[in-house]
Design a protein around this motif. Structure first.
Motif, PDB file in Angstrom:
ATOM      1  N   UNK A  25       0.780  -1.125   0.093  1.00  0.00           N
ATOM      2  CA  UNK A  25      -0.054  -0.222   0.029  1.00  0.00           C
ATOM      3  C   UNK A  25       0.978   1.141  -0.115  1.00  0.00           C
ATOM      4  N   UNK A  26       1.759   1.180   0.912  1.00  0.00           N
ATOM      5  CA  UNK A  26       3.021   2.564   0.748  1.00  0.00           C
ATOM      6  C   UNK A  26       3.589   2.583  -0.466  1.00  0.00           C
ATOM      7  N   UNK A  27       3.641   1.584  -1.360  1.00  0.00           N
ATOM      8  CA  UNK A  27       4.159   1.599  -2.620  1.00  0.00           C
ATOM      9  C   UNK A  27       3.428   1.996  -3.526  1.00  0.00           C
ATOM     10  N   UNK A  28       2.225   2.386  -3.385  1.00  0.00           N
ATOM     11  CA  UNK A  28       1.343   2.758  -4.344  1.00  0.00           C
ATOM     12  C   UNK A  28       0.046   1.594  -4.731  1.00  0.00           C
ATOM     13  N   UNK A  29       0.251   0.636  -3.984  1.00  0.00           N
ATOM     14  CA  UNK A  29      -0.712  -0.342  -4.074  1.00  0.00           C
ATOM     15  C   UNK A  29      -0.411  -1.393  -5.285  1.00  0.00           C
ATOM     16  N   UNK A  30       1.075  -1.621  -5.388  1.00  0.00           N
ATOM     17  CA  UNK A  30       1.607  -2.456  -6.432  1.00  0.00           C
ATOM     18  C   UNK A  30       1.248  -3.824  -6.063  1.00  0.00           C
ATOM     19  N   UNK A  96      12.293  -2.463   1.165  1.00  0.00           N
ATOM     20  CA  UNK A  96      11.541  -2.109  -0.195  1.00  0.00           C
ATOM     21  C   UNK A  96      11.148  -0.752  -0.462  1.00  0.00           C
ATOM     22  N   UNK A  97      10.780  -0.040   0.675  1.00  0.00           N
ATOM     23  CA  UNK A  97      10.315   1.343   0.622  1.00  0.00           C
ATOM     24  C   UNK A  97      11.271   2.231   0.563  1.00  0.00           C
ATOM     25  N   UNK A  98      12.448   1.977   1.205  1.00  0.00           N
ATOM     26  CA  UNK A  98      13.511   2.920   1.114  1.00  0.00           C
ATOM     27  C   UNK A  98      14.157   2.939  -0.144  1.00  0.00           C
ATOM     28  N   UNK A 108      13.482   1.423 -14.166  1.00  0.00           N
ATOM     29  CA  UNK A 108      12.488   1.434 -15.265  1.00  0.00           C
ATOM     30  C   UNK A 108      11.172   1.316 -14.512  1.00  0.00           C
ATOM     31  N   UNK A 109      10.129   2.149 -15.192  1.00  0.00           N
ATOM     32  CA  UNK A 109       8.479   2.047 -14.968  1.00  0.00           C
ATOM     33  C   UNK A 109       8.027   0.574 -14.740  1.00  0.00           C
ATOM     34  N   UNK A 110       7.113   0.479 -13.968  1.00  0.00           N
ATOM     35  CA  UNK A 110       6.496  -1.144 -13.627  1.00  0.00           C
ATOM     36  C   UNK A 110       7.845  -1.935 -12.970  1.00  0.00           C
TER      37      UNK A 110
END
Length: 195
Positions: A25-30, A96-98, A108-110
């Motif tokens: 969730x902190x990573x944008x709901x990935x 992962x968040x850091x 790269x995106x995604x």
């Protein structure tokens, strides 16, 4: 199925699904690959080691650069560093968040980084639907300017494995002679992968 000679060392604290869900969730709901979530729930970032005579040695992974990539001139073997962990304290930021906060704009995106490599490079999961869960290697040494990143965000990215288990199964012991190791690779070994 995981190779029998892969052992795991230095796991992080025990976590539950709610800890992983908090980070996602902190990573944008990935979404994260299911095999990675199972690994984290069981081992939380423990280092995979090939054990010879009960001694861990430097871990090497073979990478496939896109044909014509400048990074291919640096070789096809990269060392595995640390795996990311998730902490149990909701007030603390996970690895992962850091990483995402620090260098996510350069990746790269995604994609999401889940492990480090030598020289500031990273191992990534490809999160694009057609390639979801594939493991890539992002070379910090071949990072280019903003124009190149916008035009070709995968210019410094190599393919590593089909998924996390394949990634673990491809671990090799660091060779005594890198030149001999490189010379043993097929000369056209990169031509079949393109980002």
């Amino acid at each position: 199925m995981l190779r029998e000679d892969i052992k795991f060392d230095r796991p992080g604290p025990a976590i539950v699904q709610a800890d992983i869900d908090r980070v996602k969730a902190a990573l944008g709901g990935i979404h994260l690959p299911e095999d990675y979530e199972r690994y984290m729930l069981r081992l939380n970032g423990a280092a995979p080691d090939v054990v010879l005579d009960e001694r861990p040695v430097s871990q090497l992974l073979r990478v496939w650069w896109p044909a014509g990539s400048a990074a291919a001139h640096d070789g096809h073997g990269v060392l595995l560093g640390e795996m990311c962990q998730i902490g149990v304290n909701p007030q603390l930021i996970s690895d992962l968040q850091t990483t995402h906060q620090d260098i996510g704009h350069l990746l790269p995106p995604s994609s999401i980084s889940f492990a480090s490599s030598a020289g500031g490079s990273r191992f990534l999961f490809d999160l694009r639907p057609a390639r979801f869960g594939e493991v890539l290697h992002w070379s910090y040494l071949h990072l280019a300017g903003a124009d190149t990143l916008a035009r070709a965000p995968y210019h410094n990215v190599a393919w590593v494995a089909r998924d996390l288990i394949d990634f673990f199964n491809r671990i090799e012991v660091e060779p005594a002679d890198w030149d001999d190791w490189e010379a043993a690779l097929a000369p056209d070994s990169d031509i079949h992968w393109a980002p």
